[in-house]
Design a protein around this motif. Structure first.
Motif, PDB file in Angstrom:
ATOM      1  N   PRO A 146       0.828  -1.209   0.000  1.00 55.36           N
ATOM      2  CA  PRO A 146       0.000   0.000   0.000  1.00 55.36           C
ATOM      3  C   PRO A 146       0.863   1.260   0.000  1.00 55.36           C
ATOM      4  O   PRO A 146       1.719   1.449   0.856  1.00 55.36           O
ATOM      5  CB  PRO A 146      -0.795  -0.112   1.306  1.00 55.36           C
ATOM      6  CG  PRO A 146      -0.745  -1.558   1.677  1.00 55.36           C
ATOM      7  CD  PRO A 146       0.583  -2.054   1.184  1.00 55.36           C
ATOM      8  N   GLY A 147       0.642   2.119  -0.992  1.00 53.81           N
ATOM      9  CA  GLY A 147       1.379   3.368  -1.061  1.00 53.81           C
ATOM     10  C   GLY A 147       2.834   3.230  -1.458  1.00 53.81           C
ATOM     11  O   GLY A 147       3.577   4.222  -1.467  1.00 53.81           O
ATOM     12  N   GLY A 148       3.265   2.018  -1.767  1.00 54.09           N
ATOM     13  CA  GLY A 148       4.664   1.790  -2.123  1.00 54.09           C
ATOM     14  C   GLY A 148       4.812   1.312  -3.555  1.00 54.09           C
ATOM     15  O   GLY A 148       3.855   1.262  -4.318  1.00 54.09           O
ATOM     16  N   SER A 149       6.034   0.938  -3.902  1.00 55.46           N
ATOM     17  CA  SER A 149       6.317   0.532  -5.282  1.00 55.46           C
ATOM     18  C   SER A 149       6.498  -0.973  -5.429  1.00 55.46           C
ATOM     19  O   SER A 149       6.670  -1.461  -6.538  1.00 55.46           O
ATOM     20  CB  SER A 149       7.590   1.228  -5.769  1.00 55.46           C
ATOM     21  OG  SER A 149       8.706   0.815  -4.990  1.00 55.46           O
ATOM     22  N   ARG A 150       6.449  -1.700  -4.308  1.00 55.27           N
ATOM     23  CA  ARG A 150       6.778  -3.117  -4.372  1.00 55.27           C
ATOM     24  C   ARG A 150       5.544  -4.025  -4.460  1.00 55.27           C
ATOM     25  O   ARG A 150       4.462  -3.695  -3.967  1.00 55.27           O
ATOM     26  CB  ARG A 150       7.598  -3.525  -3.146  1.00 55.27           C
ATOM     27  CG  ARG A 150       8.943  -2.811  -3.036  1.00 55.27           C
ATOM     28  CD  ARG A 150       9.697  -3.230  -1.802  1.00 55.27           C
ATOM     29  NE  ARG A 150       8.959  -2.943  -0.572  1.00 55.27           N
ATOM     30  CZ  ARG A 150       9.308  -3.380   0.641  1.00 55.27           C
ATOM     31  NH1 ARG A 150      10.399  -4.105   0.792  1.00 55.27           N
ATOM     32  NH2 ARG A 150       8.591  -3.073   1.690  1.00 55.27           N
TER      33      ARG A 150
ATOM     34  N   LYS B 282       9.960 -22.050  -7.099  1.00 49.43           N
ATOM     35  CA  LYS B 282      11.324 -21.674  -6.704  1.00 49.43           C
ATOM     36  C   LYS B 282      11.491 -21.648  -5.186  1.00 49.43           C
ATOM     37  O   LYS B 282      12.585 -21.340  -4.699  1.00 49.43           O
ATOM     38  CB  LYS B 282      11.681 -20.304  -7.287  1.00 49.43           C
ATOM     39  CG  LYS B 282      11.689 -20.264  -8.808  1.00 49.43           C
ATOM     40  CD  LYS B 282      12.735 -21.201  -9.385  1.00 49.43           C
ATOM     41  CE  LYS B 282      12.761 -21.152 -10.902  1.00 49.43           C
ATOM     42  NZ  LYS B 282      13.775 -22.060 -11.500  1.00 49.43           N
ATOM     43  N   GLU B 283      10.400 -21.921  -4.465  1.00 52.67           N
ATOM     44  CA  GLU B 283      10.425 -21.925  -2.992  1.00 52.67           C
ATOM     45  C   GLU B 283      10.943 -20.598  -2.440  1.00 52.67           C
ATOM     46  O   GLU B 283      11.716 -20.547  -1.485  1.00 52.67           O
ATOM     47  CB  GLU B 283      11.265 -23.096  -2.458  1.00 52.67           C
ATOM     48  CG  GLU B 283      10.739 -24.455  -2.887  1.00 52.67           C
ATOM     49  CD  GLU B 283      11.542 -25.621  -2.356  1.00 52.67           C
ATOM     50  OE1 GLU B 283      12.509 -25.389  -1.599  1.00 52.67           O
ATOM     51  OE2 GLU B 283      11.205 -26.767  -2.682  1.00 52.67           O
ATOM     52  N   LYS B 284      10.462 -19.510  -3.043  1.00 52.84           N
ATOM     53  CA  LYS B 284      10.896 -18.180  -2.637  1.00 52.84           C
ATOM     54  C   LYS B 284       9.765 -17.177  -2.762  1.00 52.84           C
ATOM     55  O   LYS B 284       8.759 -17.423  -3.425  1.00 52.84           O
ATOM     56  CB  LYS B 284      12.072 -17.695  -3.508  1.00 52.84           C
ATOM     57  CG  LYS B 284      13.398 -18.392  -3.235  1.00 52.84           C
ATOM     58  CD  LYS B 284      14.498 -17.782  -4.085  1.00 52.84           C
ATOM     59  CE  LYS B 284      15.847 -18.404  -3.760  1.00 52.84           C
ATOM     60  NZ  LYS B 284      16.943 -17.790  -4.568  1.00 52.84           N
ATOM     61  N   VAL B 285       9.971 -16.026  -2.129  1.00 54.70           N
ATOM     62  CA  VAL B 285       9.153 -14.838  -2.343  1.00 54.70           C
ATOM     63  C   VAL B 285       9.978 -13.882  -3.190  1.00 54.70           C
ATOM     64  O   VAL B 285      11.115 -13.549  -2.836  1.00 54.70           O
ATOM     65  CB  VAL B 285       8.760 -14.167  -1.013  1.00 54.70           C
ATOM     66  CG1 VAL B 285       8.087 -12.831  -1.268  1.00 54.70           C
ATOM     67  CG2 VAL B 285       7.862 -15.079  -0.198  1.00 54.70           C
ATOM     68  N   PHE B 286       9.417 -13.454  -4.317  1.00 48.57           N
ATOM     69  CA  PHE B 286      10.107 -12.495  -5.179  1.00 48.57           C
ATOM     70  C   PHE B 286       9.522 -11.101  -4.959  1.00 48.57           C
ATOM     71  O   PHE B 286       8.306 -10.947  -4.799  1.00 48.57           O
ATOM     72  CB  PHE B 286       9.988 -12.901  -6.642  1.00 48.57           C
ATOM     73  CG  PHE B 286      10.883 -14.058  -6.996  1.00 48.57           C
ATOM     74  CD1 PHE B 286      12.131 -13.843  -7.568  1.00 48.57           C
ATOM     75  CD2 PHE B 286      10.494 -15.352  -6.716  1.00 48.57           C
ATOM     76  CE1 PHE B 286      12.968 -14.906  -7.863  1.00 48.57           C
ATOM     77  CE2 PHE B 286      11.315 -16.426  -7.006  1.00 48.57           C
ATOM     78  CZ  PHE B 286      12.564 -16.207  -7.590  1.00 48.57           C
ATOM     79  N   VAL B 287      10.404 -10.111  -4.939  1.00 50.62           N
ATOM     80  CA  VAL B 287      10.003  -8.721  -4.745  1.00 50.62           C
ATOM     81  C   VAL B 287      10.129  -8.001  -6.081  1.00 50.62           C
ATOM     82  O   VAL B 287      11.203  -7.975  -6.693  1.00 50.62           O
ATOM     83  CB  VAL B 287      10.872  -8.026  -3.678  1.00 50.62           C
ATOM     84  CG1 VAL B 287      10.347  -6.622  -3.407  1.00 50.62           C
ATOM     85  CG2 VAL B 287      10.903  -8.843  -2.394  1.00 50.62           C
ATOM     86  N   VAL B 288       9.000  -7.444  -6.532  1.00 48.95           N
ATOM     87  CA  VAL B 288       8.940  -6.760  -7.813  1.00 48.95           C
ATOM     88  C   VAL B 288       8.778  -5.259  -7.588  1.00 48.95           C
ATOM     89  O   VAL B 288       8.055  -4.836  -6.683  1.00 48.95           O
ATOM     90  CB  VAL B 288       7.742  -7.299  -8.637  1.00 48.95           C
ATOM     91  CG1 VAL B 288       7.447  -6.410  -9.834  1.00 48.95           C
ATOM     92  CG2 VAL B 288       8.003  -8.734  -9.077  1.00 48.95           C
ATOM     93  N   ASP B 289       9.438  -4.461  -8.375  1.00 46.48           N
ATOM     94  CA  ASP B 289       9.261  -3.019  -8.349  1.00 46.48           C
ATOM     95  C   ASP B 289       8.357  -2.624  -9.518  1.00 46.48           C
ATOM     96  O   ASP B 289       8.688  -2.886 -10.685  1.00 46.48           O
ATOM     97  CB  ASP B 289      10.607  -2.303  -8.454  1.00 46.48           C
ATOM     98  CG  ASP B 289      10.480  -0.800  -8.265  1.00 46.48           C
ATOM     99  OD1 ASP B 289       9.970  -0.128  -9.186  1.00 46.48           O
ATOM    100  OD2 ASP B 289      10.878  -0.307  -7.198  1.00 46.48           O
ATOM    101  N   LYS B 290       7.205  -1.998  -9.193  1.00 45.50           N
ATOM    102  CA  LYS B 290       6.245  -1.625 -10.246  1.00 45.50           C
ATOM    103  C   LYS B 290       6.829  -0.608 -11.213  1.00 45.50           C
ATOM    104  O   LYS B 290       6.567  -0.671 -12.420  1.00 45.50           O
ATOM    105  CB  LYS B 290       4.969  -1.051  -9.615  1.00 45.50           C
ATOM    106  CG  LYS B 290       4.141  -2.034  -8.826  1.00 45.50           C
ATOM    107  CD  LYS B 290       2.886  -1.362  -8.279  1.00 45.50           C
ATOM    108  CE  LYS B 290       3.226  -0.263  -7.292  1.00 45.50           C
ATOM    109  NZ  LYS B 290       2.016   0.378  -6.713  1.00 45.50           N
ATOM    110  N   GLY B 291       7.580   0.349 -10.683  1.00 46.39           N
ATOM    111  CA  GLY B 291       8.152   1.382 -11.537  1.00 46.39           C
ATOM    112  C   GLY B 291       9.191   0.817 -12.497  1.00 46.39           C
ATOM    113  O   GLY B 291       9.205   1.144 -13.685  1.00 46.39           O
ATOM    114  N   LYS B 292      10.045  -0.055 -11.990  1.00 46.00           N
ATOM    115  CA  LYS B 292      11.087  -0.669 -12.816  1.00 46.00           C
ATOM    116  C   LYS B 292      10.545  -1.826 -13.651  1.00 46.00           C
ATOM    117  O   LYS B 292      11.207  -2.283 -14.589  1.00 46.00           O
ATOM    118  CB  LYS B 292      12.230  -1.158 -11.927  1.00 46.00           C
ATOM    119  CG  LYS B 292      12.953  -0.052 -11.182  1.00 46.00           C
ATOM    120  CD  LYS B 292      14.037  -0.615 -10.279  1.00 46.00           C
ATOM    121  CE  LYS B 292      14.749   0.507  -9.521  1.00 46.00           C
ATOM    122  NZ  LYS B 292      15.792  -0.022  -8.602  1.00 46.00           N
TER     123      LYS B 292
END
Length: 332
Positions: A175-179, A187-197
């Protein structure tokens, strides 16, 4: 070594479940049961129209979306013509319903009054979870062997796609952020995505756990709660660094996890036929507060915090119809 660790974790899970107080009425209370006769097979995700108390239930195995009036306690309509529907989102501002079809990869746009299909947007195979980015109005859809499609609801088309390394399951938009935090069980992971990039900026391990499907996020303390099926647990991560904070044992076959900020509780709906409810103590750790029986396969749920409601969808089992179980949240 990993199998030995799993053995101890699973034993801990069984012990925790046996110590839970079954169906404590002070924790959660069954308010009503709404039958869905004729609905067969697996039930997937749900969304709500708060203004009219309508609940939209995706019946994947039935290729329908069931429309339920929670106030009157009955089914309004069964919408046919979908192709393995999985994800669903209702947008109040436009009075539109978005249904992601895993079978043909389309995102169907439905008018919320007439229930007529406005258009179908090709997204990609195995279209799944659907989320609204409230800051931009963009709708994100998880799909295929690794992607998030960004949909412009005004133009009804895919604006861009963010590539992921395998099929995404639940994801949370900051909320209110870019991620965007995305579960990728392959992949047994959590991936962090940047909306701007429009790209992955980080990836976080989930300890010894795997099969990470549902996810909840708590902005106040910046924590992620990742539901895992092997073993049956919620992995708690610090959402700045991805640091593993704790592993919390729950029931088996979890499919939805919600954090009730008002009561500082986690609610995990589990396909083995129960809801695991964990409460937070002042030190910030969690423990099982109650275990509420549902029915085997009843793993899909929805928290409606501003109405103090919690909904569990239960599939047909033998002669027992599929149904919606509407709970009120107590303990204020």
């Amino acid at each position: 070594m990993r199998s030995i660790v799993f053995s101890f974790i699973i034993l801990g899970s069984v012990f925790a479940a046996s110590m839970a107080r079954p169906g404590n009425p002070e924790v959660i209370r069954l308010k009503s049961t709404i039958a869905l006769p004729g609905v067969v097979g697996r039930i997937d995700h749900m969304t709500v129209d708060r203004r009219s108390d309508r609940l939209f239930v995706v019946a994947l195995g039935n290729n329908t979306v069931e429309v339920v009036d929670m106030k009157l306690g009955n089914r309004i309509k069964s919408l046919p013509g979908f192709n393995e529907p999985q994800g669903v989102l209702y947008v109040e501002k436009s009075n539109r319903l978005y249904v992601a079809n895993g079978g043909n990869g389309n995102l169907d746009v439905i008018d919320g009054s007439s229930y007529k299909r406005i258009t179908s947007i090709p997204v990609g195979d195995d279209a799944d979870n659907v989320r609204l980015d409230t800051s931009s109005g963009i709708i994100f859809v998880a799909f295929g062997e690794g992607g998030l499609a960004a949909i412009d609801p005004g133009l009804n088309n895919v604006q861009y796609t963010i590539v992921l390394p395998a099929h995404p399951e639940a994801f949370v938009i900051e909320p209110g952020g870019s991620r965007i935090f995305v579960n990728v069980p392959g992949k047994e992971k959590v991936f962090v995505v940047d909306k701007g990039k429009r790209a992955i900026i980080d990836s976080w391990a989930i300890g010894e756990a795997s099969s990470n499907f549902p996810m909840a996020y708590e902005p106040a303390k910046n924590r992620l709660f990742v539901g895992c099926r092997n073993p049956a647990a919620i992995v708690m991560l610090e959402a700045k660094s991805g640091k593993l904070l704790n592993t919390l044992m729950i029931g088996g076959d979890v499919d939805d996890v919600f954090f009730d900020a008002k009561r500082r509780r986690l609610l995990a709906s589990c396909g083995e036929g129960l809801v695991s409810i964990l409460s937070e103590n002042p030190a910030g750790t969690f423990s099982i507060e109650a275990t509420v029986a549902t029915r085997r396969g009843g793993r899909t749920a929805l928290l409606i915090p501003d109405q103090d409601k919690y909904v569990v969808a239960v599939p047909k089992n033998g002669n027992a119809d599929a149904e919606i179980r509407l709970f009120s949240l107590a303990g204020d």
